[in-house]
Each structure stands twice: as C-alpha cells, then as structure tokens.
Motif scaffolding. Structure first.
Motif, PDB file in Angstrom:
ATOM      1  N   ALA A  95       0.819  -1.209   0.000  1.00 26.16           N
ATOM      2  CA  ALA A  95       0.000   0.000   0.000  1.00 26.16           C
ATOM      3  C   ALA A  95       0.851   1.258   0.000  1.00 26.16           C
ATOM      4  N   LEU A  96       2.094   1.156   0.452  1.00 27.29           N
ATOM      5  CA  LEU A  96       2.947   2.340   0.560  1.00 27.29           C
ATOM      6  C   LEU A  96       3.669   2.670  -0.736  1.00 27.29           C
ATOM      7  N   GLU A  97       3.448   1.900  -1.774  1.00 30.98           N
ATOM      8  CA  GLU A  97       4.177   2.117  -3.019  1.00 30.98           C
ATOM      9  C   GLU A  97       3.668   3.313  -3.792  1.00 30.98           C
ATOM     10  N   GLY A  98       2.570   3.916  -3.347  1.00 31.42           N
ATOM     11  CA  GLY A  98       2.041   5.069  -4.061  1.00 31.42           C
ATOM     12  C   GLY A  98       2.587   6.391  -3.582  1.00 31.42           C
ATOM     13  N   GLY A  99       3.568   6.398  -2.699  1.00 32.70           N
ATOM     14  CA  GLY A  99       4.173   7.650  -2.268  1.00 32.70           C
ATOM     15  C   GLY A  99       3.802   8.091  -0.870  1.00 32.70           C
ATOM     16  N   ALA A 100       3.096   7.230  -0.112  1.00 30.36           N
ATOM     17  CA  ALA A 100       2.687   7.625   1.240  1.00 30.36           C
ATOM     18  C   ALA A 100       3.883   7.854   2.149  1.00 30.36           C
ATOM     19  N   LEU A 101       5.001   7.178   1.869  1.00 27.12           N
ATOM     20  CA  LEU A 101       6.200   7.410   2.664  1.00 27.12           C
ATOM     21  C   LEU A 101       6.784   8.788   2.370  1.00 27.12           C
ATOM     22  N   ALA A 102       6.831   9.134   1.091  1.00 26.82           N
ATOM     23  CA  ALA A 102       7.466  10.394   0.710  1.00 26.82           C
ATOM     24  C   ALA A 102       6.659  11.604   1.135  1.00 26.82           C
ATOM     25  N   THR A 148      16.330  17.585  15.078  1.00 29.18           N
ATOM     26  CA  THR A 148      16.790  18.612  14.147  1.00 29.18           C
ATOM     27  C   THR A 148      18.023  18.147  13.386  1.00 29.18           C
ATOM     28  N   ASP A 149      18.964  17.517  14.093  1.00 27.82           N
ATOM     29  CA  ASP A 149      20.168  17.001  13.436  1.00 27.82           C
ATOM     30  C   ASP A 149      19.808  15.980  12.367  1.00 27.82           C
ATOM     31  N   LEU A 150      18.868  15.092  12.684  1.00 22.15           N
ATOM     32  CA  LEU A 150      18.469  14.065  11.724  1.00 22.15           C
ATOM     33  C   LEU A 150      17.808  14.684  10.503  1.00 22.15           C
ATOM     34  N   LEU A 151      16.980  15.670  10.713  1.00 23.99           N
ATOM     35  CA  LEU A 151      16.329  16.338   9.587  1.00 23.99           C
ATOM     36  C   LEU A 151      17.357  17.010   8.679  1.00 23.99           C
ATOM     37  N   ARG A 152      18.333  17.669   9.287  1.00 22.39           N
ATOM     38  CA  ARG A 152      19.353  18.337   8.484  1.00 22.39           C
ATOM     39  C   ARG A 152      20.224  17.333   7.725  1.00 22.39           C
ATOM     40  N   SER A 153      20.524  16.227   8.389  1.00 20.27           N
ATOM     41  CA  SER A 153      21.424  15.247   7.783  1.00 20.27           C
ATOM     42  C   SER A 153      20.780  14.496   6.625  1.00 20.27           C
ATOM     43  N   HIS A 154      19.445  14.438   6.608  1.00 18.34           N
ATOM     44  CA  HIS A 154      18.771  13.611   5.591  1.00 18.34           C
ATOM     45  C   HIS A 154      17.795  14.424   4.761  1.00 18.34           C
ATOM     46  N   ARG A 155      18.122  15.718   4.620  1.00 20.98           N
ATOM     47  CA  ARG A 155      17.291  16.598   3.804  1.00 20.98           C
ATOM     48  C   ARG A 155      17.175  16.029   2.391  1.00 20.98           C
ATOM     49  N   GLY A 156      15.948  16.051   1.860  1.00 16.23           N
ATOM     50  CA  GLY A 156      15.734  15.589   0.496  1.00 16.23           C
ATOM     51  C   GLY A 156      15.373  14.127   0.369  1.00 16.23           C
ATOM     52  N   THR A 157      15.277  13.378   1.486  1.00 13.09           N
ATOM     53  CA  THR A 157      14.885  11.972   1.443  1.00 13.09           C
ATOM     54  C   THR A 157      13.558  11.782   2.173  1.00 13.09           C
ATOM     55  N   TYR A 158      12.890  10.657   1.890  1.00  7.54           N
ATOM     56  CA  TYR A 158      11.615  10.410   2.554  1.00  7.54           C
ATOM     57  C   TYR A 158      11.791  10.183   4.051  1.00  7.54           C
ATOM     58  N   ALA A 159      13.052   9.929   4.486  1.00  4.24           N
ATOM     59  CA  ALA A 159      13.294   9.714   5.916  1.00  4.24           C
ATOM     60  C   ALA A 159      12.955  10.950   6.743  1.00  4.24           C
ATOM     61  N   THR A 160      13.024  12.142   6.131  1.00  6.42           N
ATOM     62  CA  THR A 160      12.742  13.356   6.903  1.00  6.42           C
ATOM     63  C   THR A 160      11.297  13.395   7.377  1.00  6.42           C
ATOM     64  N   ALA A 161      10.381  12.782   6.624  1.00  7.41           N
ATOM     65  CA  ALA A 161       8.987  12.752   7.071  1.00  7.41           C
ATOM     66  C   ALA A 161       8.868  11.984   8.386  1.00  7.41           C
ATOM     67  N   LEU A 162       9.648  10.917   8.518  1.00 10.06           N
ATOM     68  CA  LEU A 162       9.617  10.126   9.747  1.00 10.06           C
ATOM     69  C   LEU A 162      10.299  10.863  10.889  1.00 10.06           C
ATOM     70  N   PHE A 163      11.443  11.483  10.606  1.00 10.97           N
ATOM     71  CA  PHE A 163      12.160  12.203  11.652  1.00 10.97           C
ATOM     72  C   PHE A 163      11.397  13.447  12.095  1.00 10.97           C
ATOM     73  N   GLY A 164      10.559  13.981  11.206  1.00 13.23           N
ATOM     74  CA  GLY A 164       9.783  15.163  11.558  1.00 13.23           C
ATOM     75  C   GLY A 164       8.810  14.918  12.699  1.00 13.23           C
ATOM     76  N   ARG A 165       8.424  13.663  12.910  1.00 16.91           N
ATOM     77  CA  ARG A 165       7.506  13.310  13.995  1.00 16.91           C
ATOM     78  C   ARG A 165       8.218  12.682  15.184  1.00 16.91           C
ATOM     79  N   TYR A 166       9.536  12.605  15.122  1.00 18.97           N
ATOM     80  CA  TYR A 166      10.301  11.920  16.159  1.00 18.97           C
ATOM     81  C   TYR A 166      10.097  12.574  17.532  1.00 18.97           C
ATOM     82  N   ALA A 167      10.339  13.884  17.630  1.00 21.71           N
ATOM     83  CA  ALA A 167      10.207  14.570  18.919  1.00 21.71           C
ATOM     84  C   ALA A 167       8.747  14.637  19.357  1.00 21.71           C
ATOM     85  N   GLU A 168       7.839  14.862  18.404  1.00 30.22           N
ATOM     86  CA  GLU A 168       6.420  14.956  18.741  1.00 30.22           C
ATOM     87  C   GLU A 168       5.897  13.647  19.322  1.00 30.22           C
ATOM     88  N   ASN A 169       6.193  12.551  18.652  1.00 27.30           N
ATOM     89  CA  ASN A 169       5.708  11.262  19.156  1.00 27.30           C
ATOM     90  C   ASN A 169       6.367  10.881  20.475  1.00 27.30           C
TER      91      ASN A 169
END
Length: 773
Positions: free
Chosen positions: A531-538, A623-644
């Motif tokens: 189900a995630l192949e349609g871009g839900a990760l990105a 913040t460090d993780l977001l800066r280090s992985h700018r431009g990848t779908y991983a930033t969407a996951l790190f963006g919720r790291y502190a909140e969660n």
C-alpha cells in the motif's frame, strides 16, 4: 554508483548491539563522512556520537550509503594507536600495553606492523598524543572496518574483533594508567623515530589529521586561506612560517610571503624582520603541517576529501611499492561474506512499562493462545491515549491522540490485543470511547467523533484499508478518509472545522472541539507494505503512524491461557484515567465534558527537570536528523520523532499516575527508544519491501523469497514464485545473479545438473536504483 563494499551494512548493526558508538567513514579515507545529494562530504558534527549511543535507525540509513566504512567514536572506548613501522618496536610497545593496561583481544591492523589496541574507559577522559604514539579517547575516533587508504586492503582483526566482543568485555582502563603507559612507551621510542609536536604533553587538539610534519602544497594553501594574519600574535607569525617550511620546504616560500603580506602589520617591524629575511632564518623543529591544519580547523575549515594532507603519504604514493613484485605474486583473498543480519528483535526494555500500560500488556499476553507482547503494547498505548483524550496535554500543547499499526502474519495472534481492548473498555463502562471497526467514509468518521470526540478506532485488515484509500482510483468518499485522518491528527489541540457546503441545512459544517482520534490498525505484512508504493512514505502521511512489527510471527503457544475477563485493577485504572485529574476543571461538568462543542481545558502534565533536559536532547537530535537527511523520505519520519516521543512520554506518566501525573526522565527515555525502534522498523522494511513500480516490486519479492528460504533449488524457487511467468522469473534471477545479490551454483545430479540459489548477505543493501525497472 560505486561497487565498493559497505562495511556499515555488514557490521554496523552488530557493533551497535555490542555497545559501540558507530560513525560512518567516507570510502578510501579515515574521515567521518555523510552521503547526501549523491556524493560524499565530511561529517563535521560526528563528535556528538562520542557522548551518546548510536541509534538503530541511524545505522539503517548509513548502511545504504555506497562504500560506507565503520568508525568507532571514542569516549567509552579507548584506542592505543602505535603508529610505528619498526615491527619489533611495535610489538614491544604492544606487549608493554598488555602488561600495564591488561590483555585485550581486540587488536586492529591497518598498515602492518602499525597496530591499535582497544580498551574500555572506566570514565571518559581526554586523549593524548606523543608521536608516533597516540591515546585515542573522548572526542576522537578510529576506523574499525573499511579499506585502508594506503594498502588498499580491509583493516584486519587478527584475534577477536569488536563484532565478536561486546564493549562490556573489554579490559577497563583509566586516565592515570593510560598516561603512565604513554610515558613508559615514549621512553622506548628512539629519537630518530619520534616526531616532535607542540602538543606533546597536553591533551590533544581537535585536529584528527595526519601527525606527520610533512604536508602537501595544495592542502597548506587551502588551510592558510582560513587564517587571517591579524588573528595571530607575532610569535605565531613565526610559528606558522616554521610550520609551512617544515611541511613543504622551499616550495612554501611564496605561500608564506603572500600570507604574511595580508597583515596590516606587514613591513612595520623594521627592515631586519621582513618576511623574506625571516623565511631564510626559519629552522623548524617542533611544528609542521598539523599545526597549520589545526589552526585552520579552529576557524571552521573542513578539508576537502580530494586533498591529500600527508606529504609523506603523497610521496610514497608516487613511488612504486618496494614489495610490488612480491605483492603481485600473492593472490588477494576475496572479502569475506558477512553472515545475514539477525532478526530485527524488539528490545526488552521497550516492554518495561507500568501502570495501566503494564496491566493491559500482562492481561493481553496471559489470555492469548499466541502471545504478542509488543503488539499488546501498541494496543495499550492507543487505548490509554483515547481514554486520556481531552483530559491531558503536554506543556507544548500536544495531546494523547496516537496512530499505530500492528503487523504480524496470519495466525500470529495479531487480533487478540484488539479484542482485549474492546473488553476492557466495556468492562469499565466506557464503550462511548469505542469507535467503529471499519471506516466506511469520511462523513462516518466525523459523525462518530461528533457523538464522542475522544474515540479509539480499531481497524482490522488495515493494510487492505490503506490500499483502498490510497489508490488513485479510490471512490471519493473513501479517499477523503485519509485526508480527514491527517487533519484530525493535527487538530487535537484546537477546534476541527470541517468543509463548508452550499446547502447548510442538509450538510451543516462539522465542528469538533479538540478531537482525540486514536487508531489501532492490525494487518499482515504484504498488503501494508504494498500500500505504501504510491508515495505515502514520501509525502509524510504514513509518518504519523507508529509501526509495531512483531519479531515472532508464530510465538510459542500458550496452552493454558488466562480468562478473557479484564482484571479488576485494569478496569479501575482505565476509569481513573477517564476521570482525569481530581479538582481540575475541564470546562464543563462530567456529563457534558465530552460534548463535541464543549470548551475544554486539558490538564498540563508537567515535566521534571531531568525530563525537560531529556526532551531538549530529543529535539536537538530530531533537528540534526532532519538536516542530515534533507531531500529523502526519511525526513517525514524524523519530523515526527520529537512529537511522538513527547506524546508517548505523557501517556506513560498518565498510565502510571492519572490523578497527578508528572513526566519523568525515564518516561522520555522509554518513549524515545520506542519511537526510534518504530522509525527504524519503517526504514528497514521499506527498503526491503516498498517499490516504485511493478518491475521493481517483483525483483524485491523474488529476492525476499530466496533470502527467507535459504539455499533453494530452481524447482523450489519456481514453486514459491508462481506469481511470475517463466520468462519473468528467468530474467529476474539472471539480473539478481548479475547484481551479486544471489549466487547460482550448479551441482551434478543423477540425470542432469541442478541449480541452487542462495541470497548473498550484501556488502550493501540493494538500492532501488540498482534493481532493473
């Protein structure tokens, strides 16, 4: 794309499990690096890893970087670096270290007979350098697994390596014993082997480059560009000149003159001390290239990876190797294939919860035929989050709404915790908190929350649900569900205001004050990952969900399960959470406090001083993780790291003491580890399973079949891949073999040869771009 092996993929995870702080090393160097934008560059902030453990999801990211080597950030680890080419002397000093510091089995060889011995620090302390000896301690690093830039061969561990020996089993040393060893070892080094250093008897600088006084013209010129002449006192003008002369000899005269003339003081000291005359009189004896490099680094210089810093190494590289003839006759052994990574286990400490969370996990586990503690924890978090809805808030106004997904194979017991949550809610008389088990439309979702704005939606076959709502051809009322869930997630602290329609009588606007929708979905792996192949990760829409993947699809059966009736203490705890903090006004009486339009004043759960400090660390890391992985779908996951992390920490505090909760540092530590594990799960499994197109999906699926089945005959592979045509199967097998991801072996049979396929533990995991499309 380089074909160099990724040592991080082979060894990183096991080193982290053994307690070591791991950092990525740029291929062909000894320098910490990062791979962004399709190229390697220095990693300027790597020293932060000296003070904290490496996180699993960091290794999951680094292992994808082509050619990534493995470094060890020192602090808890101490390295004794014996940078001596005299074999007898190197062995003598190593034996001295063994006698004074203890016998360590972790010996690393890069360019023999040079060697490095690894110990464990009782408490972290600063390193010291006495060329050619160095004590690598807090704030430094050494390369553990990579290709040595001088020899072109991997570093060797002749005895035990760090992969086999956990940090806890290394011999323990302290600063005093290491200093005493350095003094004793230095006394054994003859004068002709010593290299003088201005830092001989003081803690080392932050410069980690070559200790040889010789440099290269290009590197010296680049470093001098970072040294404003006015910034240095007069005596350092002379020191820099001496360092340049020691580094590159007369070749550096024009660099010295140009640098000297940048100063406003140039020519002001009298004719007797012009740069030209001073150069002629310089007799360098205790400084060299390292001094220039260090001073430049203090002002922000990061050496370009293309620069050669060590002049001696540059000279040697230009000369034929003295043993070239002998080396040409020696067969170079192939790199060993690392064993496949062990299963992605759930760390036991994630299950160490208390209060209502603990009671529910115990209840769901004891009453299950197929116990799934980790999935029970996910269901417990969503249950407590829903019951606590609109009653509690963090100091930053986050609420307890949580989205989570439990993943296990069919027959693995994934549904049991969902049934237990339902029974516990009914036993507590709180069935109004229970939403539907199927989300049929966005209007139905909003209507449910209008009736009761804090609800737990437990959705079976969540993977199929995702495939439906994320499909580009999904009906409008289904596709709108995902949009509403996304908006509800971010509206928990404010009024949710729905769409406006022309006919207000027939379709009035929906307004819900601070909705708290919690979702616990369970699914089998296949439909969910497809189900995630349609871009839900990105696009970040799935990043709101915590992924609870069981580490055992078919656990040992519980032949005598406990009763399905919820324990009385669990029911009491759930009721207490629903009541909230005694004496705190939520904005209305008990009867109308859950009206969708009722004004709500949630109780702010304070953080202890230690918890505040821990959350500050989490936010900095995010913040460090977001800066280090700018431009990848991983930033969407790190963006919720502190909140969660903040949400889960508050839920843990409410679970423990709902009448007057306080978030403690232990709650933050547990929550951050859980979020890290869920993020790492998503990254790891997405790499294996999520594809950009149908062709790539088929390649990954067949590779997974071979990987999971071990060595298999052609007929076994055919039987397990009936979703492929014969032509597709042959083409994919050929491409996997050509890519080095699968090994094909021929064995003689009674009538004809048989072919067997084995998945190779890849030197680096397959990247999407490597699989034919």
């Amino acid at each position: 794309m380089t074909d160099a092996p990724s040592f991080m993929a082979d060894y990183g995870e096991r080193l982290v499990d053994n307690g070591y702080s791991v950092i990525p090393i740029m291929p062909g160097t000894k320098v910490p690096g990062r791979f962004t934008g399709g190229e390697w560059s220095p990693y300027p902030d790597w020293t932060r890893h000296c003070d904290r453990p490496t996180k699993p999801f960091e290794v999951d990211i680094w292992r994808r970087w082509p050619g990534c080597g493995v470094g060890i950030a020192t602090g808890a680890v101490v390295g004794i670096d014996i940078d001596i080419l005299d074999g007898a002397l190197a062995i003598q000093i190593a034996e001295l270290a063994t006698s004074m510091l203890g016998d360590t089995l972790c010996l690393r060889i890069g360019r023999a007979p040079k060697r490095l011995l690894v110990y464990r620090a009782a408490t972290p302390f600063a390193g010291r350098k006495r060329h050619p000896l160095e004590l690598l301690a807090h704030g430094q690093q050494f390369v553990a697994y990579a290709v040595h830039p001088d020899t072109g061969r991997p570093y060797e561990w002749p005895e035990d390596s760090l992969v086999e020996l956990p940090l806890s089993r290394l011999p323990v040393v302290d600063e005093a014993s290491c200093a005493a060893f350095l003094d004793a070892a230095w006394a054994l080094v003859p004068d002709e082997v010593r290299v003088n250093s201005i830092l001989a008897d003081v803690p080392t600088s932050t410069w980690r480059g070559p200790s040889d006084p010789k440099g290269t013209r290009d590197a010296i010129a680049a470093a001098l560009a970072w040294l404003p002449n006015e910034d240095l006192p007069g005596n350092e003008w002379i020191t820099v000149g001496a360092a340049i002369k020691a580094a590159i000899g007369e070749e550096g005269r024009d660099l010295w003159l140009d640098w000297s003339r940048r100063s406003g003081k140039s020519g002001q000291s009298g004719r007797s001390d012009t740069p030209e005359r001073r150069w002629a009189s310089l007799r360098p004896h205790s400084v060299g290239a390292g001094k220039i490099y260090w001073l430049a680094e203090q002002r922000g210089w990061v050496p370009d990876p293309a620069l050669t810093l060590n002049g001696t190494a540059a000279e040697q590289a230009a000369q034929p190797h003295p043993a070239a003839g002998l080396l040409a006759k020696v067969a170079v052994a192939p790199l060993p294939i690392a064993p496949p990574p062990k299963p992605y286990r759930v760390p036991p400490e994630l299950l160490q919860v208390d209060g209502a969370l603990r009671m529910f996990v115990d209840y769901a586990t004891a009453s299950a035929v197929s116990p799934q503690p980790f999935l029970s924890l996910g269901a417990a978090i969503c249950l407590v989050g829903a019951i606590a809805g609109r009653r509690y808030r963090t100091p930053t106004d986050l609420r307890s709404n949580v989205y989570a997904i439990g993943i296990a194979d069919s027959g693995g017991g994934k549904d049991h915790a969902r049934r237990c949550a339902k029974r516990a809610i009914y036993a507590a008389g709180l069935d109004r908190y229970l939403g539907g088990e199927d989300l049929a439309s966005s209007a139905g979702l909003l209507t449910s929350l209008q009736r009761h704005p804090a609800r737990l939606f437990q959705v079976d076959e969540f993977g199929q649900f995702l495939k439906l709502v994320l499909n580009q051809r999904a009906p409008a009322h289904k596709a709108a569900i995902w949009s509403e869930l996304t908006k509800l997630y971010t509206s928990a602290a404010e009024p949710y205001i729905g769409a406006e329609y022309a006919d207000q009588k027939a379709r009035p606007r929906v307004t819900i004050e601070q909705p708290c929708a919690c979702i616990w979905g369970v699914t089998v792996p296949g439909p969910f990952w497809s189900a995630l192949e349609g871009g839900a990760l990105a696009d970040g829409s799935i990043a709101r969900f915590l992924v609870f993947l069981t580490d055992e699809d078919y656990p040992e059966r519980n032949e005598t399960p406990a009763s399905m009736d919820p324990p009385a203490d669990l029911v009491t705890a759930i009721k207490a959470i629903a009541r909230g903090v005694p004496g705190h006004s939520h904005g209305g009486n008990i009867a109308d406090a859950m009206e969708a339009s009722a004004p709500i004043h949630a109780y702010t759960v304070p953080l202890s001083a230690d918890a505040q400090a821990a959350m500050a660390v989490v936010r900095r890391e995010a913040t460090d993780l977001l800066r280090s992985h700018r431009g990848t779908y991983a930033t969407a996951l790190f963006g919720r790291y502190a909140e969660n992390t903040a949400k889960l920490a508050m839920i843990a505090a409410v679970s423990r003491e709902p009448t007057r909760p306080v978030t403690e540092a232990g709650d933050v530590a547990w929550a951050s580890r859980l979020v890290e594990h869920c993020v790492a799960t998503m990254l790891r499994e997405a790499e294996r399973r999520v594809s950009d197109n149908d062709t790539e999906a088929k390649h990954k699926r067949l590779l997974e079949i071979i990987r999971e089945g071990g060595r298999q005959s052609r007929s076994d592979v055919t039987r397990r891949s009936q979703f492929l045509s014969r032509r597709e199967r042959e083409e994919i097998l050929a491409s996997l073999v050509e890519a080095g991801l699968v090994v094909a072996e021929q064995e003689s049979g009674a009538t004809k040869p048989s072919t067997f396929y084995t998945a190779v533990a890849p030197s680096r995991p397959p990247l999407f771009t490597e699989i034919p499309r």
